[in-house]
Design a protein around this motif. Structure first.
Motif, PDB file in Angstrom:
ATOM      1  N   ILE A 137       0.838  -1.208   0.000  1.00  0.00           N
ATOM      2  CA  ILE A 137       0.000   0.000   0.000  1.00  0.00           C
ATOM      3  C   ILE A 137       0.867   1.249   0.000  1.00  0.00           C
ATOM      4  O   ILE A 137       0.700   2.146  -0.835  1.00  0.00           O
ATOM      5  CB  ILE A 137      -0.958  -0.015   1.208  1.00  0.00           C
ATOM      6  N   GLY A 138       1.805   1.339   0.925  1.00  0.00           N
ATOM      7  CA  GLY A 138       2.685   2.499   0.983  1.00  0.00           C
ATOM      8  C   GLY A 138       3.600   2.604  -0.221  1.00  0.00           C
ATOM      9  O   GLY A 138       3.843   3.699  -0.743  1.00  0.00           O
ATOM     10  N   ALA A 139       4.121   1.446  -0.688  1.00  0.00           N
ATOM     11  CA  ALA A 139       5.041   1.450  -1.837  1.00  0.00           C
ATOM     12  C   ALA A 139       4.330   1.888  -3.115  1.00  0.00           C
ATOM     13  O   ALA A 139       4.853   2.700  -3.881  1.00  0.00           O
ATOM     14  CB  ALA A 139       5.645   0.058  -2.020  1.00  0.00           C
ATOM     15  N   PHE A 140       3.131   1.369  -3.347  1.00  0.00           N
ATOM     16  CA  PHE A 140       2.377   1.754  -4.539  1.00  0.00           C
ATOM     17  C   PHE A 140       1.986   3.232  -4.465  1.00  0.00           C
ATOM     18  O   PHE A 140       1.966   3.936  -5.468  1.00  0.00           O
ATOM     19  CB  PHE A 140       1.119   0.906  -4.677  1.00  0.00           C
ATOM     20  N   GLY A 141       1.662   3.688  -3.238  1.00  0.00           N
ATOM     21  CA  GLY A 141       1.325   5.093  -3.063  1.00  0.00           C
ATOM     22  C   GLY A 141       2.484   6.006  -3.404  1.00  0.00           C
ATOM     23  O   GLY A 141       2.315   7.055  -4.044  1.00  0.00           O
ATOM     24  N   LYS A 142       3.687   5.610  -2.986  1.00  0.00           N
ATOM     25  CA  LYS A 142       4.877   6.412  -3.302  1.00  0.00           C
ATOM     26  C   LYS A 142       5.158   6.409  -4.803  1.00  0.00           C
ATOM     27  O   LYS A 142       5.674   7.386  -5.355  1.00  0.00           O
ATOM     28  CB  LYS A 142       6.080   5.892  -2.530  1.00  0.00           C
ATOM     29  N   ALA A 143       4.804   5.292  -5.469  1.00  0.00           N
ATOM     30  CA  ALA A 143       5.028   5.205  -6.914  1.00  0.00           C
ATOM     31  C   ALA A 143       4.154   6.198  -7.660  1.00  0.00           C
ATOM     32  O   ALA A 143       4.636   6.959  -8.517  1.00  0.00           O
ATOM     33  CB  ALA A 143       4.758   3.779  -7.403  1.00  0.00           C
ATOM     34  N   THR A 144       2.853   6.202  -7.373  1.00  0.00           N
ATOM     35  CA  THR A 144       1.964   7.130  -8.077  1.00  0.00           C
ATOM     36  C   THR A 144       2.236   8.584  -7.679  1.00  0.00           C
ATOM     37  O   THR A 144       2.087   9.495  -8.488  1.00  0.00           O
ATOM     38  CB  THR A 144       0.485   6.777  -7.811  1.00  0.00           C
ATOM     39  N   GLU A 145       2.671   8.785  -6.443  1.00  0.00           N
ATOM     40  CA  GLU A 145       3.056  10.132  -6.020  1.00  0.00           C
ATOM     41  C   GLU A 145       4.291  10.594  -6.791  1.00  0.00           C
ATOM     42  O   GLU A 145       4.378  11.751  -7.227  1.00  0.00           O
ATOM     43  CB  GLU A 145       3.328  10.141  -4.517  1.00  0.00           C
ATOM     44  N   HIS A 146       5.236   9.675  -6.964  1.00  0.00           N
ATOM     45  CA  HIS A 146       6.459   9.959  -7.740  1.00  0.00           C
ATOM     46  C   HIS A 146       6.107  10.357  -9.176  1.00  0.00           C
ATOM     47  O   HIS A 146       6.779  11.211  -9.776  1.00  0.00           O
ATOM     48  CB  HIS A 146       7.353   8.722  -7.737  1.00  0.00           C
ATOM     49  N   ALA A 147       5.036   9.749  -9.700  1.00  0.00           N
ATOM     50  CA  ALA A 147       4.620  10.023 -11.082  1.00  0.00           C
ATOM     51  C   ALA A 147       3.713  11.249 -11.177  1.00  0.00           C
ATOM     52  O   ALA A 147       3.217  11.573 -12.262  1.00  0.00           O
ATOM     53  CB  ALA A 147       3.909   8.801 -11.660  1.00  0.00           C
ATOM     54  N   GLY A 148       3.471  11.938 -10.052  1.00  0.00           N
ATOM     55  CA  GLY A 148       2.652  13.141 -10.065  1.00  0.00           C
ATOM     56  C   GLY A 148       1.160  12.895 -10.035  1.00  0.00           C
ATOM     57  O   GLY A 148       0.366  13.792 -10.329  1.00  0.00           O
ATOM     58  N   GLN A 154       0.337  -1.646  10.870  1.00  0.00           N
ATOM     59  CA  GLN A 154       1.364  -0.838  11.533  1.00  0.00           C
ATOM     60  C   GLN A 154       1.685   0.425  10.731  1.00  0.00           C
ATOM     61  O   GLN A 154       1.738   1.527  11.274  1.00  0.00           O
ATOM     62  CB  GLN A 154       2.647  -1.652  11.723  1.00  0.00           C
ATOM     63  N   GLN A 155       1.916   0.237   9.435  1.00  0.00           N
ATOM     64  CA  GLN A 155       2.392   1.330   8.601  1.00  0.00           C
ATOM     65  C   GLN A 155       1.297   2.319   8.212  1.00  0.00           C
ATOM     66  O   GLN A 155       1.527   3.517   8.143  1.00  0.00           O
ATOM     67  CB  GLN A 155       3.055   0.765   7.334  1.00  0.00           C
ATOM     68  N   GLN A 156       0.099   1.811   7.951  1.00  0.00           N
ATOM     69  CA  GLN A 156      -0.973   2.684   7.474  1.00  0.00           C
ATOM     70  C   GLN A 156      -1.841   3.248   8.589  1.00  0.00           C
ATOM     71  O   GLN A 156      -2.439   4.308   8.433  1.00  0.00           O
ATOM     72  CB  GLN A 156      -1.856   1.923   6.477  1.00  0.00           C
ATOM     73  N   PHE A 157      -1.914   2.523   9.703  1.00  0.00           N
ATOM     74  CA  PHE A 157      -2.815   2.962  10.778  1.00  0.00           C
ATOM     75  C   PHE A 157      -2.084   3.236  12.095  1.00  0.00           C
ATOM     76  O   PHE A 157      -2.720   3.554  13.098  1.00  0.00           O
ATOM     77  CB  PHE A 157      -3.907   1.916  11.001  1.00  0.00           C
ATOM     78  N   GLY A 158      -0.758   3.087  12.080  1.00  0.00           N
ATOM     79  CA  GLY A 158       0.035   3.421  13.249  1.00  0.00           C
ATOM     80  C   GLY A 158      -0.150   2.496  14.434  1.00  0.00           C
ATOM     81  O   GLY A 158       0.144   2.870  15.572  1.00  0.00           O
ATOM     82  N   MET A 159      -0.626   1.282  14.196  1.00  0.00           N
ATOM     83  CA  MET A 159      -0.806   0.328  15.295  1.00  0.00           C
ATOM     84  C   MET A 159       0.534  -0.148  15.817  1.00  0.00           C
ATOM     85  O   MET A 159       1.505  -0.254  15.067  1.00  0.00           O
ATOM     86  CB  MET A 159      -1.617  -0.887  14.840  1.00  0.00           C
ATOM     87  N   LYS A 160       0.590  -0.471  17.085  1.00  0.00           N
ATOM     88  CA  LYS A 160       1.761  -1.119  17.635  1.00  0.00           C
ATOM     89  C   LYS A 160       1.784  -2.573  17.173  1.00  0.00           C
ATOM     90  O   LYS A 160       0.766  -3.142  16.813  1.00  0.00           O
ATOM     91  CB  LYS A 160       1.743  -1.041  19.165  1.00  0.00           C
ATOM     92  N   ARG A 161       2.985  -3.148  17.222  1.00  0.00           N
ATOM     93  CA  ARG A 161       3.164  -4.512  16.702  1.00  0.00           C
ATOM     94  C   ARG A 161       2.189  -5.498  17.338  1.00  0.00           C
ATOM     95  O   ARG A 161       1.501  -6.249  16.637  1.00  0.00           O
ATOM     96  CB  ARG A 161       4.609  -4.964  16.949  1.00  0.00           C
ATOM     97  N   LEU A 162       2.104  -5.520  18.637  1.00  0.00           N
ATOM     98  CA  LEU A 162       1.253  -6.497  19.323  1.00  0.00           C
ATOM     99  C   LEU A 162      -0.213  -6.295  18.989  1.00  0.00           C
ATOM    100  O   LEU A 162      -0.968  -7.274  18.820  1.00  0.00           O
ATOM    101  CB  LEU A 162       1.469  -6.420  20.838  1.00  0.00           C
TER     102      LEU A 162
END
Length: 450
Positions: free
Chosen positions: A81-92, A347-355
Motif C-alpha cells: 500500500i505504501g510502496a504503490f502510493g509512493k510510486a503514483t506520487e512519484h509520477a505526479g 502498523q504502517q498505514q494505521f500506526g498500530m503497535k506490533r502487538l
C-alpha cells in the motif's frame, strides 16, 4: 538551567543480518508447492524434461521478479500500500491512487494466509499423530488413512489444531521481525534442509529407489516441444518464489540499504530450488520403492499416499516423524510471511503497535480459517489463480513503469557488488510484467498453473 538529555532514536525493527533476511525469504518461498506439487510435476512431465524449463524460469523470475519486489520494498520502506502510493506520487498522480491499488495484494496475502492456515493446522495434527504413533498404527489400510484425512479436512474438522498452529505462528510474529521471524527462520530453515537431505539419503538406499532417481534424470527431447510443459514449469517457478506483490515487498522494507539485493535474490532462488529438488529426490524414489506411480498431488499425496508408503518402508515411523516435522517447518515459515503483509499494513498505514496489529490479524485469521475448512481448495484456487499473479503484475508495473528507469536501477543497485544495467530494466519492464500477465491469463484458462 536543567540539562535535557536527548533520547537516542529507537532502531526500527528489521532484519539484523543478510543471512537472516535470505533465510526468511527462503522460508516464505519453501512451502507446500515445493513438497506436494513440484515432485508430481517432475514425475508427470518426464523428470529432467520438466526440470530444464523450470531451471530457466527460476533464473528469470529470481533475477527479475524477486529483485524487483525486494528493491521496491527497501527503497520505499513500505509494504504494497505504501510502496504503490509512493510510486503514483512519484509520477505526479498523488499517493491515494497507488494506495488504493496496493490494497489488492494485501487482501490477497491475507486471504491466502487464511486458507493456508487450514493446511498448516492439518500439518500440526499429523506431527502430533506421528509422534504418538497413531499414524503408523493404521498400517497400509487406505480406508483408515483416507478416512483420517477426510475427517480432518472436513468442515469444522480440525478446529483445535488450527488454533494451536496459529497460536505458534502469531507468537513468532509478536516477537518482531528480528526477534521472532528472523530467529525462527534461522532455526527452521537449516533444520529443514538437513532433515530433507537425511531423508533423501535414507530413502535413496532402499531397494527400488534407483528407479525413481533414474526417472528424475531422464530427458525426452520431444516432450520439450509441448507448450503446456513450459507453462506449468513457468507457473511452478513463478508461484514457488512467492512473487505476488506482498510478502517479498514487506520483507524488502525491513532490509538495510547496504545489502546486495540482486545477489540476495539469486540466493533465494537457489535455496528454493534446492528444497524443491530434495523433495523430489525424496518422494519420487520413495514411491518407486513400493512400485507406486506418483500421480496424485496436493493434500492427497502428503497425507494419504505418502503415509501408506512410509508405513510399508523399513523404519517408516522415524521417516514419517522427520518428514512431517519438515513439512511443519516449511508450512509455518510460509504462513508467517503471508500474515506479515496485513500485520505490517496495520502498523504502517494505521500506526498500530506490533502487538495490537498481530492480535487484530490473529483474530481474523483464526475466525475465518475455522469457518472455511470445508471449502479450502476452492478458496485457495480463487486466491492463487487471480489475486496473486495480479499482485505480482501490479508490483512490476509500479516499479518498472510508474517509478521509471532511473528510480528502478538506483533502488536495485544500492549496495550491489555487480550493478544491474539497462538490459535488466528492459527485461523487467517487458518480460517480467508480460510473464505475470501470462500467469494470470493461463491460470484462469487452465484452472491454475502453480
Amino acid at each position: 538551567m536543567v540539562e535535557t538529555k536527548v533520547q537516542p532514536k529507537k532502531k526500527a525493527d528489521g532484519f539484523d543480518s543478510r543471512i537472516g533476511f535470505i533465510l526468511a525469504c527462503v522460508g516464505s518461498a519453501v512451502g507446500m508447492g515445493n513438497l506436494w506439487r513440484f515432485p508430481v510435476l517432475v514425475s508427470a512431465w518426464g523428470g529432467m524434461t520438466f526440470l530444464i524449463p523450470y531451471f530457466i524460469f527460476v533464473i528469470i523470475v529470481a533475477r527479475l521478479g524477486v529483485t524487483e519486489e525486494i528493491a521496491l520494498g527497501r527503497s520505499t520502506g513500505k509494504g504494497p500500500i505504501g510502496a504503490f502510493g509512493k510510486a503514483t506520487e512519484h509520477a505526479g498522480k498523488g499517493s491515494r491512487l497507488g494506495e488504493n491499488i496496493g490494497v489488492i495484494p494485501c487482501i490477497g496475502s491475507l486471504a491466502l494466509a487464511i486458507g493456508y492456515s487450514c493446511v498448516v493446522g492439518w500439518i500440526f495434527k499429523y506431527v502430533y499423530l506421528a509422534f504418538t504413533g497413531q499414524l503408523f498404527a493404521m498400517g497400509t489400510d487406505m480406508e483408515q488413512i483416507g478416512g483420517m484425512f477426510g475427517g480432518t479436512a472436513s468442515a469444522f474438522g480440525n478446529n483445535l489444531w488450527i488454533v494451536i498452529a496459529l497460536a505458534v505462528n502469531f507468537a513468532i510474529m509478536a516477537l518482531g521481525v528480528a526477534g521472532g521471524i528472523e530467529k525462527a527462520n534461522k532455526i527452521m530453515m537449516p533444520l529443514l534442509f538437513v532433515m530433507l537431505i537425511g531423508l533423501a539419503v535414507y530413502v535413496g538406499v532402499q531397494p527400488g529407489a534407483s528407479d525413481g532417481f533414474r526417472y528424475i534424470f531422464t530427458v525426452n527431447p520431444a516432450g520439450l516441444a509441448d507448450p503446456k510443459l513450459w507453462i506449468f514449469a513457468f507457473g511452478q517457478a513463478f508461484f514457488s518464489l512467492s512473487i505476488a506483490g506482498n510478502g517479498t515487498v514487506i520483507y524488502g522494507s525491513y532490509l538495510g540499504k547496504h545489502e546486495d539485493v540482486p545477489a540476495s535474490a539469486i540466493n533465494i532462488g537457489i535455496f528454493d530450488t534446492v528444497a524443491a529438488l530434495l523433495a523430489a529426490f525424496l518422494i519420487i524414489p520413495a514411491m518407486a520403492t513400493c512400485g507406486e506411480e506418483l500421480s496424485a498431488g496436493g493434500p492427497g499425496l502428503m497425507f494419504i499416499y505418502l503415509l501408506n508408503v512410509m508405513n510399508r518402508m523399513p523404519g517408516g515411523m522415524i521417516v514419517g516423524i522427520v518428514f512431517y516435522v519438515c513439512v511443519m517447518f516449511a508450512g509455518l515459515s510460509s504462513l508467517v510471511n503471508l500474515y506479515e503483509a496485513p500485520v505490517a499494513t496495520l502498523q504502517q498505514q494505521f500506526g498500530m503497535k506490533r502487538l495490537t496489529a498481530v492480535g487484530t490479524i490473529a483474530a481474523v485469521g483464526i475466525g475465518v480459517s475455522i469457518m472455511i475448512q470445508g471449502i479450502v481448495s476452492e478458496w485457495m484456487d480463487a486466491v492463487s489463480i487471480y489475486i496473486c499473479p495480479l499482485g505480482a503484475l501490479l508490483a512490476g508495473v509500479m516499479f518498472f513503469w510508474v517509478f521509471g528507469k532511473k528510480y528502478a536501477l538506483e533502488a536495485a543497485n544500492e549496495g550491489a557488488a555487480k550493478p544491474l544495467g539497462d538490459t535488466w530494466y528492459i527485461a523487467g519492464k517487458y518480460l517480467l510484467c508480460g510473464l505475470a500477465l501470462t500467469a494470470l491469463i493461463a491460470g484462469a484458462i487452465l484452472g491454475g498453473i502453480g
